[in-house]
Design an enzyme around this catalytic site. Structure first.
Site, PDB file in Angstrom:
ATOM      1  N   LYS A 146       0.843  -1.197   0.000  1.00 42.97           N
ATOM      2  CA  LYS A 146       0.000   0.000   0.000  1.00 42.97           C
ATOM      3  C   LYS A 146       0.880   1.249   0.000  1.00 42.97           C
ATOM      4  CE  LYS A 146      -1.775   2.798   2.892  1.00 42.97           C
ATOM      5  NZ  LYS A 146      -1.689   3.980   2.031  1.00 42.97           N
ATOM      6  N   GLU A 202      10.461   2.378   9.973  1.00 42.02           N
ATOM      7  CA  GLU A 202      11.394   3.479   9.695  1.00 42.02           C
ATOM      8  C   GLU A 202      10.592   4.753   9.820  1.00 42.02           C
ATOM      9  OE1 GLU A 202      14.519   3.374   9.377  1.00 42.02           O
ATOM     10  OE2 GLU A 202      14.937   1.306   8.807  1.00 42.02           O
ATOM     11  N   CYS A 252      13.273  11.982   5.320  1.00 42.91           N
ATOM     12  CA  CYS A 252      13.455  11.556   6.708  1.00 42.91           C
ATOM     13  C   CYS A 252      14.862  11.898   7.174  1.00 42.91           C
ATOM     14  CB  CYS A 252      13.194  10.069   6.830  1.00 42.91           C
ATOM     15  SG  CYS A 252      14.100   9.121   5.626  1.00 42.91           S
ATOM     16  N   GLU A 287       9.753  16.934  14.406  1.00 46.68           N
ATOM     17  CA  GLU A 287      10.021  16.840  12.971  1.00 46.68           C
ATOM     18  C   GLU A 287       9.041  17.743  12.227  1.00 46.68           C
ATOM     19  OE1 GLU A 287       8.883  13.248  10.793  1.00 46.68           O
ATOM     20  OE2 GLU A 287      10.913  13.205   9.973  1.00 46.68           O
TER      21      GLU A 287
HETATM   22  P1  NAP Z   1       2.334   8.633   7.495  1.00 49.49           P
HETATM   23  O1  NAP Z   1       1.212   9.571   7.546  1.00 49.49           O
HETATM   24  O2  NAP Z   1       2.726   7.906   8.718  1.00 49.49           O
HETATM   25  O3  NAP Z   1       1.983   7.598   6.339  1.00 49.49           O
HETATM   26  C1  NAP Z   1       2.838   6.535   5.980  1.00 49.49           C
HETATM   27  C2  NAP Z   1       1.989   5.414   5.395  1.00 49.49           C
HETATM   28  O4  NAP Z   1       1.193   4.834   6.439  1.00 49.49           O
HETATM   29  C3  NAP Z   1       1.010   5.888   4.326  1.00 49.49           C
HETATM   30  O5  NAP Z   1       0.929   4.901   3.323  1.00 49.49           O
HETATM   31  C4  NAP Z   1      -0.279   6.001   5.106  1.00 49.49           C
HETATM   32  O6  NAP Z   1      -1.415   5.942   4.295  1.00 49.49           O
HETATM   33  C5  NAP Z   1      -0.161   4.797   6.022  1.00 49.49           C
HETATM   34  N1  NAP Z   1      -1.046   4.806   7.185  1.00 49.49           N
HETATM   35  C6  NAP Z   1      -1.628   5.861   7.805  1.00 49.49           C
HETATM   36  N2  NAP Z   1      -2.410   5.434   8.831  1.00 49.49           N
HETATM   37  C7  NAP Z   1      -2.331   4.086   8.859  1.00 49.49           C
HETATM   38  C8  NAP Z   1      -2.933   3.076   9.676  1.00 49.49           C
HETATM   39  N3  NAP Z   1      -3.764   3.355  10.692  1.00 49.49           N
HETATM   40  N4  NAP Z   1      -2.638   1.780   9.413  1.00 49.49           N
HETATM   41  C9  NAP Z   1      -1.811   1.463   8.407  1.00 49.49           C
HETATM   42  N5  NAP Z   1      -1.228   2.373   7.596  1.00 49.49           N
HETATM   43  C10 NAP Z   1      -1.475   3.679   7.817  1.00 49.49           C
HETATM   44  O7  NAP Z   1       3.663   9.333   6.971  1.00 49.49           O
HETATM   45  P2  NAP Z   1       3.773  10.319   5.723  1.00 49.49           P
HETATM   46  O8  NAP Z   1       3.216  11.617   6.136  1.00 49.49           O
HETATM   47  O9  NAP Z   1       3.261   9.677   4.493  1.00 49.49           O
HETATM   48  O10 NAP Z   1       5.380  10.392   5.541  1.00 49.49           O
HETATM   49  C11 NAP Z   1       6.206  11.262   6.245  1.00 49.49           C
HETATM   50  C12 NAP Z   1       6.870  10.561   7.412  1.00 49.49           C
HETATM   51  O11 NAP Z   1       7.632   9.457   6.972  1.00 49.49           O
HETATM   52  C13 NAP Z   1       7.857  11.432   8.147  1.00 49.49           C
HETATM   53  O12 NAP Z   1       7.711  11.277   9.534  1.00 49.49           O
HETATM   54  C14 NAP Z   1       9.215  10.898   7.717  1.00 49.49           C
HETATM   55  O13 NAP Z   1      10.273  11.151   8.595  1.00 49.49           O
HETATM   56  C15 NAP Z   1       8.922   9.461   7.568  1.00 49.49           C
HETATM   57  N6  NAP Z   1       9.920   8.820   6.714  1.00 49.49           N
HETATM   58  C16 NAP Z   1      10.855   7.995   7.280  1.00 49.49           C
HETATM   59  C17 NAP Z   1      11.820   7.390   6.507  1.00 49.49           C
HETATM   60  C18 NAP Z   1      12.837   6.487   7.114  1.00 49.49           C
HETATM   61  O14 NAP Z   1      13.364   5.669   6.389  1.00 49.49           O
HETATM   62  N7  NAP Z   1      13.145   6.600   8.403  1.00 49.49           N
HETATM   63  C19 NAP Z   1      11.838   7.609   5.133  1.00 49.49           C
HETATM   64  C20 NAP Z   1      10.890   8.469   4.589  1.00 49.49           C
HETATM   65  C21 NAP Z   1       9.929   9.054   5.391  1.00 49.49           C
HETATM   66  P3  NAP Z   1      -2.102   7.271   3.647  1.00 49.49           P
HETATM   67  O15 NAP Z   1      -1.971   7.095   2.206  1.00 49.49           O
HETATM   68  O16 NAP Z   1      -3.527   7.218   4.092  1.00 49.49           O
HETATM   69  O17 NAP Z   1      -1.374   8.466   4.204  1.00 49.49           O
END
Ligand code: NAP
Ligand code: MG
Length: 486
Positions: free
Chosen positions: A175, A250, A284, A385
């Protein structure tokens, strides 16, 4: 009319069971529709999980090098399509075309790397205490794995999860973030064309709270690899581990650059800005704090703000753009909120801090590259962040205080030190609490064949990328064979 894209379940491209769709738009110009995508709900996700479970035994049995051949073909197809994928990435996520091209080519490299890994040893032979026993431990597939990915690296992150998952014999439900479905579609389309059997990889464009939640709760899913925010990651981990699934997370960062008094200032400014502002700060591993030794603070800040003022902000498709838009209206609002918080906390705004207006900007989510100085350790803008083009400048008396400040957050993804003093560089490497450490390079660089992940609340459940990816995507079977009667 914009093109409609379907989900991919059990080898079929199909609409959502309830007919829902989502529209993918360009964050640089929201009048530009990139495509209409079937929006999977829980029932679609459950169907995909069943399909993946059904074909798992056959896929796991396929000789590993045969699985590798499919990945090799996919790498070639992906590379041949790199320009098209890069354009899709810039149009749906906003980063510059140069960054997108780099990410697309990296996707091909990752597929090729894991294709190669299918020719590597799969275990170890051990000496046994019994003379006749042949004792070995073998890495075997885990089962159905669920991959949940964010929008910010919508090519690289899905690829570095999908490729090892498949190479090591798992079947996959994937997904992507709802904001970036087209790049995900390319990855799955390429793997289908490379000869992946039906059911082995399933694509569900859907909401986290629907399709994602089904992945978390469905007992047929044996492992979940998630990249995204800490809030969502923590919830997934609590629910999935409670039912015995394996979880890899991550998550966020608050990555520091430490600039010591002897640093090459021109280089330090350039690398700090690249880390903070490329991809509009939405990495990130982006630099969000620069901790500067007192003796050079004024000169560093002046050079930094002068340079920031020259950065070209605009549509990522234009070759002279340095920084594109934020990914969405929510992301833009979140960053603007943090800018207000920074001002209210008493930090001094020295660059940017505003939404951009004008012909080039009015239909997109553009914020000027922003720098605060006089940021102190406990401020929210030094701790949380922001995930946007906002950099906090902080002062340190000496090396020890710089490292203390650098370590003073819940995160520990990446960190960088700027110095020509080898002794201090090595002390920094030892003392910094981060999974990725740079000396005289930006916090955001990460090569595709090495372990990737963080300390503290940035990551858990094992590293991604490179050989170490095997840890998460396999389980170990230890075998004692005594050829009876021998
Ligand atoms: P997010 O809101 O946590 O979303 C990540 C994924 O999780 C999306 O596909 C999201 O779907 C899904 N999701 C949301 N709620 C969920 C639930 N209840 N159950 C299962 N899946 C769910 O993060 P984002 O805003 O897309 O991305 C930014 C974040 O990613 C930042 O915090 C960044 O630091 C982190 N990041 C970390 C790394 C690393 O390797 N450490 C790399 C890149 C990014 P939707 O399509 O509905 O949003
Ligand atoms: Mg989100």
């Amino acid at each position: 009319m914009s093109r409609t894209y379907q989900n991919y379940i059990d080898g079929q491209w199909m609409p959502a069971l309830d007919g829902s769709t989502t529209t993918d738009k360009n964050p640089a110009n929201t009048e530009e529709v990139i495509g209409v995508f079937a929006l999977a709900g829980r029932a679609d996700a459950a169907r995909a999980i069943e399909a993946a479970a059904k074909v798992f035994p056959a896929w796991a049995k396929m000789p590993m090098p045969k699985r590798g051949e499919i990945l090799h073909r996919a790498a070639a197809l992906f590379e041949a399509r790199a320009d098209e994928i890069a354009e899709a990435l810039t149009r749906e996520e906003g980063k510059t075309l140069a960054e997108s091209k780099g990410e697309a080519l990296r996707g091909a490299m990752i597929l090729r790397f894991f294709a190669g890994e299918t020719m590597q040893p799969t275990g170890e032979i051990y000496p046994s205490a019994s003379a006749n026993t042949f004792l070995y431990a073998e890495r075997v597939p885990t089962g159905v794995v669920a991959l949940i990915t964010p929008w910010n690296f919508p090519v690289a992150i899905p690829t570095w999860k999908v490729a090892p998952a498949l190479a090591y014999g798992n079947t996959v439900v994937f997904k992507p973030a709802e904001l970036t479905p087209l790049t995900a579609w390319h990855l799955v389309d390429v793997l289908e064309k490379a000869g992946l059997p039906p059911g082995v990889l399933n694509l569900l464009v859907g909401r986290g709270s629907q399709a994602g939640q089904e992945f978390v709760e469905n007992p047929l899913v044996k492992a979940i690899s998630f990249t995204g925010s800490n809030v969502v990651g923590a919830r997934i981990a609590a629910q999935a581990t409670a039912r015995g699934a394996k979880v890899q997370l991550e998550m966020g960062g608050k990555n520091p650059v430490v600039v010591l008094a002897d640093a090459d200032l021109k280089q330090a400014v350039e690398l700090t800005i690249a880390g903070a502002m490329l991809s509009t700060g939405q990495k990130c591993t982006a630099t969000s704090r620069v901790i500067v030794q007192r003796e050079i603070l004024d000169e560093f800040r002046d050079r930094l703000t002068d340079r920031v003022a020259t950065l070209k902000v605009g549509n990522g498709m234009h070759p002279d753009t340095y920084m594109g838009p934020l990914v969405s209206a929510d992301a833009e609002q979140g960053v603007l909120n943090y800018i207000e918080i920074g001002k209210a906390e008493g930090a001094r705004l020295v660059a940017g801090g505003v939404k951009l207006y004008g012909d080039e900007y009015d239909r997109g989510y553009f914020i000027a590259p922003t720098v605060f100085d006089r940021v102190t350790a406990e401020m929210k803008i030094a701790q949380e962040e922001i995930f946007g083009p906002v950099l906090a400048v902080m002062e340190a008396r000496d090396f020890d205080e710089a490292v203390r400040l650098a370590n003073h957050t819940q995160f520990g993804l990446s960190a960088s030190v700027m110095t020509r003093d080898l002794g201090l560089a090595l002390r920094f490497v030892r003392e910094i609490e981060a999974g990725i450490v740079h000396v005289n390079s930006q916090t955001a660089g990460a090569e595709p064949h090495v372990p990737f992940g963080g300390f503290k609340s940035s990551s858990s459940g094992g590293r991604e990328q490179g050989k170490v990816a095997r840890e998460f995507f396999t389980q170990i079977k230890t075998v004692y064979i005594d050829p009876s009667g021998a």
